[in-house]
Design an enzyme around this catalytic site. Structure first.
Site, PDB file in Angstrom:
ATOM      1  N   ASP A  12       5.966   8.338  -6.848  1.00 43.03           N
ATOM      2  CA  ASP A  12       6.305   7.337  -5.823  1.00 43.03           C
ATOM      3  C   ASP A  12       5.184   7.321  -4.782  1.00 43.03           C
ATOM      4  O   ASP A  12       4.408   8.274  -4.678  1.00 43.03           O
ATOM      5  CB  ASP A  12       7.642   7.667  -5.146  1.00 43.03           C
ATOM      6  CG  ASP A  12       8.046   6.599  -4.116  1.00 43.03           C
ATOM      7  OD1 ASP A  12       7.973   5.403  -4.452  1.00 43.03           O
ATOM      8  OD2 ASP A  12       8.396   6.954  -2.987  1.00 43.03           O
ATOM      9  N   SER A  13       5.149   6.244  -4.018  1.00 42.14           N
ATOM     10  CA  SER A  13       4.169   6.161  -2.934  1.00 42.14           C
ATOM     11  C   SER A  13       4.419   7.266  -1.899  1.00 42.14           C
ATOM     12  O   SER A  13       3.500   7.658  -1.194  1.00 42.14           O
ATOM     13  CB  SER A  13       4.277   4.797  -2.257  1.00 42.14           C
ATOM     14  OG  SER A  13       5.584   4.642  -1.740  1.00 42.14           O
ATOM     15  N   TYR A  44       3.164   1.455   0.229  1.00 42.29           N
ATOM     16  CA  TYR A  44       2.509   0.544  -0.701  1.00 42.29           C
ATOM     17  C   TYR A  44       2.979  -0.904  -0.496  1.00 42.29           C
ATOM     18  O   TYR A  44       2.308  -1.834  -0.912  1.00 42.29           O
ATOM     19  CB  TYR A  44       2.841   0.930  -2.145  1.00 42.29           C
ATOM     20  CG  TYR A  44       2.051   2.073  -2.739  1.00 42.29           C
ATOM     21  CD1 TYR A  44       1.250   2.906  -1.955  1.00 42.29           C
ATOM     22  CD2 TYR A  44       2.102   2.320  -4.114  1.00 42.29           C
ATOM     23  CE1 TYR A  44       0.539   3.955  -2.528  1.00 42.29           C
ATOM     24  CE2 TYR A  44       1.389   3.357  -4.694  1.00 42.29           C
ATOM     25  CZ  TYR A  44       0.613   4.168  -3.896  1.00 42.29           C
ATOM     26  OH  TYR A  44      -0.082   5.201  -4.479  1.00 42.29           O
ATOM     27  N   GLY A  45       4.179  -1.059   0.094  1.00 41.58           N
ATOM     28  CA  GLY A  45       4.798  -2.396   0.206  1.00 41.58           C
ATOM     29  C   GLY A  45       3.885  -3.493   0.734  1.00 41.58           C
ATOM     30  O   GLY A  45       3.836  -4.590   0.189  1.00 41.58           O
ATOM     31  N   CYS A  75       9.112   3.971  -8.228  1.00 42.16           N
ATOM     32  CA  CYS A  75       8.714   3.156  -7.080  1.00 42.16           C
ATOM     33  C   CYS A  75       8.746   1.707  -7.555  1.00 42.16           C
ATOM     34  O   CYS A  75       8.069   1.355  -8.531  1.00 42.16           O
ATOM     35  CB  CYS A  75       7.300   3.545  -6.664  1.00 42.16           C
ATOM     36  SG  CYS A  75       6.608   2.525  -5.357  1.00 42.16           S
ATOM     37  N   CYS A 194      14.370  -0.506  -3.612  1.00 43.48           N
ATOM     38  CA  CYS A 194      13.280   0.318  -3.105  1.00 43.48           C
ATOM     39  C   CYS A 194      13.857   1.724  -3.055  1.00 43.48           C
ATOM     40  O   CYS A 194      14.962   1.919  -2.520  1.00 43.48           O
ATOM     41  CB  CYS A 194      12.853  -0.132  -1.715  1.00 43.48           C
ATOM     42  SG  CYS A 194      11.701   1.026  -0.931  1.00 43.48           S
TER      43      CYS A 194
HETATM   44  N1  DGL Z   1       9.740   3.680  -2.823  1.00 44.18           N
HETATM   45  C1  DGL Z   1       8.880   2.527  -2.896  1.00 44.18           C
HETATM   46  C2  DGL Z   1       9.606   1.406  -3.648  1.00 44.18           C
HETATM   47  O1  DGL Z   1      10.560   1.691  -4.368  1.00 44.18           O
HETATM   48  C3  DGL Z   1       8.388   2.227  -1.513  1.00 44.18           C
HETATM   49  C4  DGL Z   1       7.190   1.411  -1.474  1.00 44.18           C
HETATM   50  C5  DGL Z   1       6.284   1.586  -0.290  1.00 44.18           C
HETATM   51  O2  DGL Z   1       5.568   2.585  -0.251  1.00 44.18           O
HETATM   52  O3  DGL Z   1       6.240   0.659   0.528  1.00 44.18           O
HETATM   53  O4  DGL Z   1       9.258   0.248  -3.562  1.00 44.18           O
END
Ligand code: DGL
Length: 275
Positions: A12-13, A44-45, A75, A194
């Site tokens: 995940d990010s 990452y969004g 993610c 998310c």
């Molecule tokens: N947990 C990530 C997702 O499911 C978060 C993304 C992020 O880092 O903005 O989209």
């Protein structure tokens, strides 16, 4: 000759994937897992397609260097923006025996189980919403379902910073839930698309009308992985099964350890890496 065996990789990010890992460990307790949070480069969004793709590919290559046969992108943003390119373009060049799976398809496959009205709300990062991945995937399985999306750009940051109990979080959750239900008042299923958002679930439930389901992905992804390993015995036999979990972060290890236990529900001791 016996093939060498390795843990299943979960990426995940940041911390959000730990909400998925928790369910993976509970459904597949004997399997070994290795978790990587790219905390130094989260969220990452808001990042563009290419950046998310490059960052995710860095992580996937790192897991492959550790020997992992299977990587789960826990993610949604990485699944939306990087998974297809990695599966179609990169895997055949890197190692066609390795597998990379995401969270959008398994969730879309079962979403019908959570709605009677066939009106589903998706709460996600701006990146996931813009990619339209959920609209396209759900349409493939259930053309009768109307999907309404709501980007919640502040939520990942609130959760990464441990502010999910704050007044700021309250205001933001109320605002986005109201907006979503204003856009479609027949929604009876809100998908937390998310992996960070399950930490806000108690707040979200405060602001939704009775009869609306709030769905997190952890259990769905875990059930899907169980089925996948039963079907793909060639991958299953490459997985180590000593109930070990190892954690890595690109960010600060002390921060990771203190935050991660909130998401994972157990003490965590991570090692630092650079991607
Ligand atoms: N947990 C990530 C997702 O499911 C978060 C993304 C992020 O880092 O903005 O989209």
């Amino acid at each position: 000759m016996n093939a060498e065996k390795f843990p299943i990789a979960v990426f995940d990010s940041g911390y959000g994937g730990l909400t998925v890992l928790k369910e993976l460990c509970s459904s597949l307790p004997q399997y070994d897992f290795i978790y990587l949070g790219d905390n130094a480069r989260a969220p990452y969004g808001p990042l563009d397609f290419n950046t998310v793709y490059n960052y995710t590919l860095d992580a996937v290559k790192w897991f492959f260097k550790q020997g992992c046969p299977l990587v789960i992108l826990a993610c949604n943003t990485a699944s939306a923006k990087a998974l297809r390119s990695i599966q179609q373009k990169d895997l055949p060049n890197i190692d066609s025996n390795k597998r990379v799976l995401g969270v959008i398809r398994p969730t879309s496959e079962v979403i019908k189980n959570y709605t009677l009205t066939n009106h589903v709300g998706i709460m996600a990062t701006a990146g996931t919403v813009l990619s339209q991945s959920y609209l396209l995937e759900i349409e493939k399985f259930y053309p009768q379902i109307k999907v309404t999306q709501e980007a919640c750009p502040a939520w990942v940051q609130l959760v990464e910073e441990g502010k999910h109990y704050s007044i700021e979080a309250n205001e933001s959750v109320q605002k986005h839930i109201n907006q979503l239900l204003l856009n479609d008042e027949d929604i009876d299923c809100i998908l937390l698309a998310c992996t960070h958002y399950p930490l806000l679930i108690d707040k979200i439930k405060q602001f939704i009308p009775a009869g609306v389901n709030v769905v997190s992905q952890g259990k769905i992804v875990a059930a899907s992985l169980v089925k996948y390993l039963q079907k793909h015995t060639e991958i299953d036999k490459l997985c180590t099964k000593n109930a070990k979990r190892n954690f890595y972060t690109t960010g600060n290890v002390e921060d990771f350890n203190s935050h991660a236990s909130i998401f994972f529900g157990e003490e965590v001791s991570a090692l630092p890496i650079k991607l």
